[in-house]
Design a protein around this motif. Structure first.
Motif, short mmCIF file in Angstrom:
data_model
loop_
_atom_site.label_atom_id
_atom_site.label_comp_id
_atom_site.label_asym_id
_atom_site.label_seq_id
_atom_site.Cartn_x
_atom_site.Cartn_y
_atom_site.Cartn_z
N VAL A 50 -8.93 -7.43 2.82
CA VAL A 50 -7.77 -6.53 2.66
C VAL A 50 -7.29 -6.04 4.03
CG1 VAL A 50 -6.96 -4.34 1.67
CG2 VAL A 50 -8.53 -5.77 0.38
N GLY A 58 0.83 -1.21 0.00
CA GLY A 58 0.00 0.00 0.00
C GLY A 58 0.86 1.25 0.00
N ASP A 118 -1.37 -7.79 -5.71
CA ASP A 118 -2.71 -7.77 -5.12
C ASP A 118 -2.62 -8.66 -3.90
OD1 ASP A 118 -5.29 -8.09 -4.25
OD2 ASP A 118 -6.14 -8.28 -6.26
N ALA A 120 -1.91 -1.48 3.08
CA ALA A 120 -2.98 -1.56 2.07
C ALA A 120 -4.31 -1.39 2.78
CB ALA A 120 -2.95 -2.91 1.36
N SER A 157 1.52 -2.46 -4.55
CA SER A 157 0.06 -2.31 -4.58
C SER A 157 -0.41 -2.82 -5.94
CB SER A 157 -0.37 -0.86 -4.34
OG SER A 157 0.03 -0.07 -5.42
#
Ligand code: NAP
Length: 255
Positions: free
Chosen positions: A117, A16, A67, A95, A40
């Motif tokens: 997430v 992130g 991801d 993230a 990211s």
């Protein structure tokens, strides 16, 4: 005398790290001398951010697409960072996504998207890098990102609050399991910061005015406000700190 805050020679991953708070912390780590991998989904934003961070800090920052909601992608990613640098010393999990709607309207897929997430795959990033550090006898540092909602229940974000509460307990449990390997696992709890995630909320001038009034320091946080805390929890100065959550919130939780 040794500078305890120096991260020269360390390799850090910031998941992130392409924007918002993760980007701010990546700048802090690069300024302190670490080589930083920002990760990211959006490659274009990542590449621009990595170039800017390298130029701004004079350090090394490279983009790697990830991801985080895929276990196989996490394992491949860790292997790629190892291949490139030969070690991983610091992991920051920044993230995040949020879905704002009332608890009564929350659908199963909303719950899964947010908690995947914000909690489930944060654990699997911890596990993959924790395993790597233990295997290579690295006394590493892991920083998870909590929130004010690790402590308080905010309206219209039930899955987010549940995840951020979970981050605190997960961080403590991992800190306990991995302390004997010399791995410190801590969390940072940011207050309110203006980022893509909070833009829909904080673009309302009335909300902004109310929040600024509530924050004892009278202003929102800035991504760079987190940088020094991230550096502290990544460096030798915090070698005896583990299982903690450090709130960087301008005093919001005092009241
Ligand atoms: P942001 O600006 O929206 O950034 C979120 C980052 O996460 C982006 O780099 C995004 O990049 C990445 N990301 C999202 N889904 C991902 C996935 N599946 N795999 C890999 N990367 C993913 O949000 P932020 O405000 O910086 O938030 C960062 C963290 O701080 C979050 O955990 C958030 O809950 C927490 N936090 C924020 C605030 C605040 O006031 N902003 C306060 C407390 C806590 P891509 O979309 O390209 O993947």
């Amino acid at each position: 005398m040794k500078n305890l805050f120096d991260l020269t020679g360390k390799v850090a991953i910031v998941v992130g790290g392409s924007r918002g708070l993760g980007r701010g912390m990546a700048v802090g780590l690069a300024n302190a001398g670490a080589s930083v991998v920002i990760a990211s989904r959006g490659l274009e934003t990542l590449e621009v951010a990595a170039k800017e961070i390298s130029e701004e800090t004079g350090g090394i920052c490279i983009p790697m697409q990830l991801d985080v909601t895929s276990l196989s992608a996490i394992h491949e990613f860790v292997a790629q960072v190892d291949q490139k640098f030969g070690h991983i010393d610091i992991l920051i999990n920044s993230a995040g996504i949020n879905i704002r709607k009332s608890a009564l309207d929350f659908q199963e897929e909303d719950w899964d998207r947010v908690t995947n997430v914000q909690l489930k795959y944060v654990f699997f990033m911890n596990q993959a890098v924790g395993n790597y550090m233990i295997k290579h006898s690295i006394k590493g540092r892991i920083i998870n990102i909590g929130s004010l909602s690790s402590m308080i229940g905010l309206k219209n974000m039930v899955a987010y609050c549940a995840s951020k509460g979970g981050i605190v307990q997960m961080t403590k449990a991992l800190a306990n399991e991995w302390a004997s390997y010399g791995i410190c696992v801590n969390a940072i709890g940011p207050g309110y910061y203006f980022t893509e995630m909070t833009k829909p909320l904080l673009s309302d001038p009335e909300v902004m005015r109310k929040y600024q009034e509530k924050i004892p320091m009278g202003r929102l946080g800035r991504p760079e406000d987190l940088a020094s805390t991230a550096v502290y929890l990544s460096c030798d100065a915090s070698a005896y700190v583990t299982g903690q959550i450090v709130y960087v919130d301008g005093g919001w939780l005092i009241n």
